[in-house]
Design a protein around this motif. Sequence first.
Motif, PDB file in Angstrom:
ATOM      1  N   ARG B  50       0.833  -1.214   0.000  1.00  0.00           N
ATOM      2  CA  ARG B  50       0.000   0.000   0.000  1.00  0.00           C
ATOM      3  C   ARG B  50       0.864   1.260   0.000  1.00  0.00           C
ATOM      4  O   ARG B  50       0.653   2.161  -0.814  1.00  0.00           O
ATOM      5  CB  ARG B  50      -0.925  -0.013   1.228  1.00  0.00           C
ATOM      6  CG  ARG B  50      -1.883  -1.204   1.246  1.00  0.00           C
ATOM      7  CD  ARG B  50      -2.365  -1.511   2.641  1.00  0.00           C
ATOM      8  NE  ARG B  50      -1.235  -1.767   3.521  1.00  0.00           N
ATOM      9  CZ  ARG B  50      -1.211  -1.562   4.812  1.00  0.00           C
ATOM     10  NH1 ARG B  50      -2.282  -1.101   5.421  1.00  0.00           N
ATOM     11  NH2 ARG B  50      -0.133  -1.812   5.514  1.00  0.00           N
ATOM     12  N   SER B  51       1.849   1.308   0.900  1.00  0.00           N
ATOM     13  CA  SER B  51       2.728   2.484   0.920  1.00  0.00           C
ATOM     14  C   SER B  51       3.470   2.615  -0.405  1.00  0.00           C
ATOM     15  O   SER B  51       3.658   3.729  -0.920  1.00  0.00           O
ATOM     16  CB  SER B  51       3.750   2.372   2.043  1.00  0.00           C
ATOM     17  OG  SER B  51       3.105   2.364   3.284  1.00  0.00           O
ATOM     18  N   GLU B  93       4.182   7.807   5.495  1.00  0.00           N
ATOM     19  CA  GLU B  93       3.865   6.913   6.608  1.00  0.00           C
ATOM     20  C   GLU B  93       4.456   7.398   7.923  1.00  0.00           C
ATOM     21  O   GLU B  93       3.815   7.310   8.955  1.00  0.00           O
ATOM     22  CB  GLU B  93       4.377   5.514   6.275  1.00  0.00           C
ATOM     23  CG  GLU B  93       3.916   4.458   7.247  1.00  0.00           C
ATOM     24  CD  GLU B  93       4.076   3.057   6.670  1.00  0.00           C
ATOM     25  OE1 GLU B  93       4.716   2.902   5.612  1.00  0.00           O
ATOM     26  OE2 GLU B  93       3.549   2.119   7.289  1.00  0.00           O
ATOM     27  N   ASP B 165      -0.930   8.219   4.216  1.00  0.00           N
ATOM     28  CA  ASP B 165      -0.427   6.888   4.574  1.00  0.00           C
ATOM     29  C   ASP B 165      -0.484   6.676   6.083  1.00  0.00           C
ATOM     30  O   ASP B 165       0.317   7.237   6.824  1.00  0.00           O
ATOM     31  CB  ASP B 165       1.010   6.730   4.046  1.00  0.00           C
ATOM     32  CG  ASP B 165       1.424   5.261   3.963  1.00  0.00           C
ATOM     33  OD1 ASP B 165       0.724   4.414   4.571  1.00  0.00           O
ATOM     34  OD2 ASP B 165       2.421   4.968   3.292  1.00  0.00           O
ATOM     35  N   GLU B 166      -1.438   5.849   6.523  1.00  0.00           N
ATOM     36  CA  GLU B 166      -1.550   5.457   7.933  1.00  0.00           C
ATOM     37  C   GLU B 166      -1.513   6.650   8.882  1.00  0.00           C
ATOM     38  O   GLU B 166      -0.688   6.691   9.794  1.00  0.00           O
ATOM     39  CB  GLU B 166      -0.411   4.489   8.296  1.00  0.00           C
ATOM     40  CG  GLU B 166      -0.352   3.308   7.362  1.00  0.00           C
ATOM     41  CD  GLU B 166      -0.477   1.963   8.055  1.00  0.00           C
ATOM     42  OE1 GLU B 166      -0.939   1.936   9.213  1.00  0.00           O
ATOM     43  OE2 GLU B 166      -0.146   0.949   7.429  1.00  0.00           O
TER      44      GLU B 166
HETATM   45 MG    MG Z   1       2.904   1.019   4.755  1.00  0.00          MG
END
Ligand code: MG
Lengths: 295, 240
Positions: B50-51, B93, B165-166
């Motif tokens: 995903r990242s 992230e 991201d997160e």
């Molecule tokens: Mg990630």
Amino acid sequence: MDMILGVPIAVLAGQLLLGVINGAFYALLSLGLAVIFGLLKIINFAHGALYMLGALTTVVMFDAFGVNYWVSLFLAPILVGFVGVLIEYFLLRRIAHEDHIYSLLLTFGVALVIQGVLTNIYGVSGLRYSMPDVFRGGVNLGFMFLPYYRAWVIVIALLVCFGTWFMIEKTKLGSYLRAGTEDSQLMQGFGINVPLLVSLTYGFGVMLAAFAGVLAAPIYSVSPVMGGNLLIVVFAVVVIGGMGSIAGAVITGLLMGVIEGFTKVFYPEGASAVIFLVMVIVLLIRPSGLFGKEA
Amino acid sequence: MSNPVDREYEQLRISGLHAFYGESHILHGINIVVRRGELVTLLGRNGAGRSTTLKAIMNMVGKRTGSIMINGTDTLSCAPHQIARLGVGYCPEHRGIFASLNVQENLTLPPVVRSGGMGLEEIYNMFPNLYERRFSQGSKLSGGEQQMLAMARILRTGANMLLLDEITEGLAPVIVQKLGEVLMKLKAKGLTIILVEQNFHFAAPLADRHYVMEHGQIVEEISADELEAKQSLLNNYLGV
Ligand SMILES: [Mg+2]
Ligand SMILES: Nc1ncnc2c1ncn2[C@@H]1O[C@H](COP(=O)(O)OP(=O)(O)O)[C@@H](O)[C@H]1O
């Protein structure tokens, strides 16, 4: 005559002054190295050659076109800085994504080429450059004689160092440099043209070296090899100060000049080695340098 | 300013995207379409890619092949700063707060890429903590403050597509709730958002669609109204 520790004050003050002058050159040069290292993560081995180019340009421009010292003070750093931008754009950028050791070797190669070509043209014996008339003579401070030009070098070098520090720590442009030093990829992801910033930063670091070269022209022997010896000492200064800090580069430069000056008074044989001795001690006790961030 | 958002407009179309870090082949033919004003999540287990997908959009990985269209232009040959200037705001992230810059310097670092971004005052109203700490170094902030700053930083630029991201990782529930409110506001403004999220309970009520990733591929696409029906399938993929 007044004495301190068995040494006449005039002698001590004189050596100290020479130390501060040398320190001012160390400071300017290690500052340029620190600025370049921050963003490019390479140690610029061409720094000594570019310092020499600043001095040589000053002499040659005077001999060929009668360009005076004051004009050279601006023009030589701009010209040499432009050479720096070309070196970055055409050489360093091509291999920037490889291991940094290659870039470092490349700057070393560039230094050898510049030095070699100019040695062929100008020889190694040293060119004469006379200082502007306003700087002739000096002032008697009572305990020592202070030549005007030496005073000027100290003042202007410190001003340039302070100006650079201020620009980096306190301005918007400087915040780009600081951020780029931490994470240039993320900076670029925010829309900042990092490749351009890298070129300009390298050019600026080179300008500082060339500026030191112009300052050196009236007092040191100007020749294509003048940068080589100085650079080795400056690298030691950089190792002692640590790569992390702009102010650290300046302070360490001045400090090492002074320590060298003192050593000349009390143990002249050790003067040329004392900086390397300090380097060894610092490496043993604090490997990241006096001002470096602990890894 | 309050033009209705053209919800058919394709803000992002990724087709057949492969991405590499050096020799390692991470993304294997990704297809994603995001329309203007949509909030889409990328779900998956750790290491699913995903990242890397967000980084590939920003051209921050090694080699990429395939195509990534942003507002109809292929960006595969664009440098990261050119991608940002298409109106993309990236929140990495690990938040990417610059430790040697203070809060305000961090906030004003990214150049404005489009008109219509939030002013400093508006941002400080949304994040009062940041105003109080505006002269603190980035290194002195708490995790929550860092995350607020990382969000605020890309809102000022006028970016109309956000890659997040997160953003809730490791944060206290009150801060997570605050971030949820912020995302609701941004959605209401018509911003396009791609959200990588571990916290499914955070993402579910916000999202229009979900992409599920596994081993560098998209294995499932679930729209918000299918969510209930496909819950057990999803749980399976996410390992919960
Ligand atoms: Mg990630
Ligand atoms: N910089 C990198 N270099 C090499 N491999 C990486 C790098 N970053 C991530 N990876 C690998 O890529 C895969 C996907 O990682 P990532 O995109 O970070 O997953 P996610 O965000 O879904 O947890 C993982 O196997 C990870 O080990």
